[in-house]
Write a protein that holds these residues in place. Sequence first.
Motif, mmCIF file in Angstrom:
data_model
loop_
_atom_site.group_PDB
_atom_site.id
_atom_site.type_symbol
_atom_site.label_atom_id
_atom_site.label_comp_id
_atom_site.label_asym_id
_atom_site.label_seq_id
_atom_site.Cartn_x
_atom_site.Cartn_y
_atom_site.Cartn_z
ATOM 1 N N LEU A 1 -69.945 83.938 39.702
ATOM 2 C CA LEU A 1 -68.581 84.110 39.204
ATOM 3 C C LEU A 1 -68.447 83.750 37.732
ATOM 4 O O LEU A 1 -67.746 84.436 36.982
ATOM 5 N N ASP A 2 -69.096 82.699 37.284
ATOM 6 C CA ASP A 2 -68.954 82.276 35.884
ATOM 7 C C ASP A 2 -69.737 83.162 34.920
ATOM 8 O O ASP A 2 -69.406 83.219 33.734
ATOM 9 N N HIS A 3 -70.767 83.823 35.407
ATOM 10 C CA HIS A 3 -71.546 84.732 34.559
ATOM 11 C C HIS A 3 -71.031 86.169 34.631
ATOM 12 O O HIS A 3 -71.449 87.015 33.828
ATOM 13 N N GLY A 4 -70.175 86.456 35.604
ATOM 14 C CA GLY A 4 -69.686 87.811 35.769
ATOM 15 C C GLY A 4 -70.778 88.786 36.169
ATOM 16 O O GLY A 4 -70.762 89.951 35.753
ATOM 17 N N GLU A 5 -71.741 88.332 36.987
ATOM 18 C CA GLU A 5 -72.878 89.164 37.373
ATOM 19 C C GLU A 5 -72.942 89.318 38.887
ATOM 20 O O GLU A 5 -72.648 88.380 39.638
ATOM 21 N N GLU A 6 -73.353 90.501 39.324
ATOM 22 C CA GLU A 6 -73.610 90.770 40.729
ATOM 23 C C GLU A 6 -75.025 91.330 40.876
ATOM 24 O O GLU A 6 -75.436 92.201 40.106
ATOM 25 N N GLN B 1 -74.481 94.710 35.634
ATOM 26 C CA GLN B 1 -73.903 94.129 34.415
ATOM 27 C C GLN B 1 -74.957 93.939 33.321
ATOM 28 O O GLN B 1 -74.656 94.095 32.143
ATOM 29 N N THR C 1 -73.224 87.037 43.934
ATOM 30 C CA THR C 1 -72.208 87.058 42.879
ATOM 31 C C THR C 1 -72.194 85.720 42.150
ATOM 32 O O THR C 1 -72.058 84.662 42.785
#
Length: 329
Positions: free
Chosen positions: A147-152, A183, A145
């Motif tokens: 967090l700052d890119h919003g990617e998993e 994403q 994860t």
Amino acid sequence: MYADSFAHPDQFVKIVDMPTPKERMVQVVRWYLSSYHAGRKSQVAKKPYNPVLGEVFRCHWDLDGANDSHNSSTEKLEVGDGPVPWCSPEQLSFVAEQVSHHPPISAFYAEHVNKRIQFDAWVWTKSKFLGLSIGVHNIGRGVVTLLDHGEEYTVTFPNGYGRSILTVPWIELGGSVCIECPQTGHKANIEFLTKPFYGGKKHRVTCEVFAVNEKKPYYTAQGEWNTRMDGRWTESGRTEVVFEVSSMKARRKRVSPVSRQMAHESRRVWRHVTAALRAADTDAATAAKRRLEQTQRDQAKVRHDTGDKWITQVISPPILRYTPHTTIG
């Protein structure tokens, strides 16, 4: 063994620094493929310490430049929470727990607070005899994860095989693995190729990375997971070394002394077995291991008789994902 997936912690946290989705996916692939050799340095299969229910292992790693920032301060800044509360925000911390014994399920979690990257996973190992081999099916998944890119990035795991168990056993990995980012829609298909019965190389791996709705990979890689892999960017034709084991030095795990560990932490749990093995006293090691296993059986019987359910130490089912604390949120 799961902690060895982060033997090159800089490769893991570098995922965050990649500027584009394609480069981040390729860096996830680079870290993932380079993570297997550290825990499997020996080509000879060895019986591991079978983890007991509730056993917990904690460790952390220093990264390049982290020590310099610590030395410039008179007092080390600690996160105060998370898997290893005494770590600094510049260190990569890790915790693993054996959350089930029947079936055998391990769960683990890692985080770097300042980079705002985390990884959580669970693995259920199912063993099966295959003639002169033993196969271990690794059922489960992991999630990187950002967090700052919003990617998993969801990853699966290859199967393991202990070959030639009646002569000189050796290990290999095999099976299809997938890394996906919902994403961005990017996906990597990885094949761990087992050695043919006659001829052929051991430990071969191939990889193709695709963008969303694309049939042609924008990146390919091939080689051996325990020595070297080479990659190629399709559009530009540029080639590169994905990793080369001979030039990679595994970063040492930092673990608290046994005297400071809690009763359920790994090195404290197995300290008598370890001491006997270091003294080359296999009888004492076997006796210590049997005492430990008998204690586990006795405790399981008590829970069965009283109807009590096992409560995990750190990682809670059924989701089997470590719940991050405010240190990284």
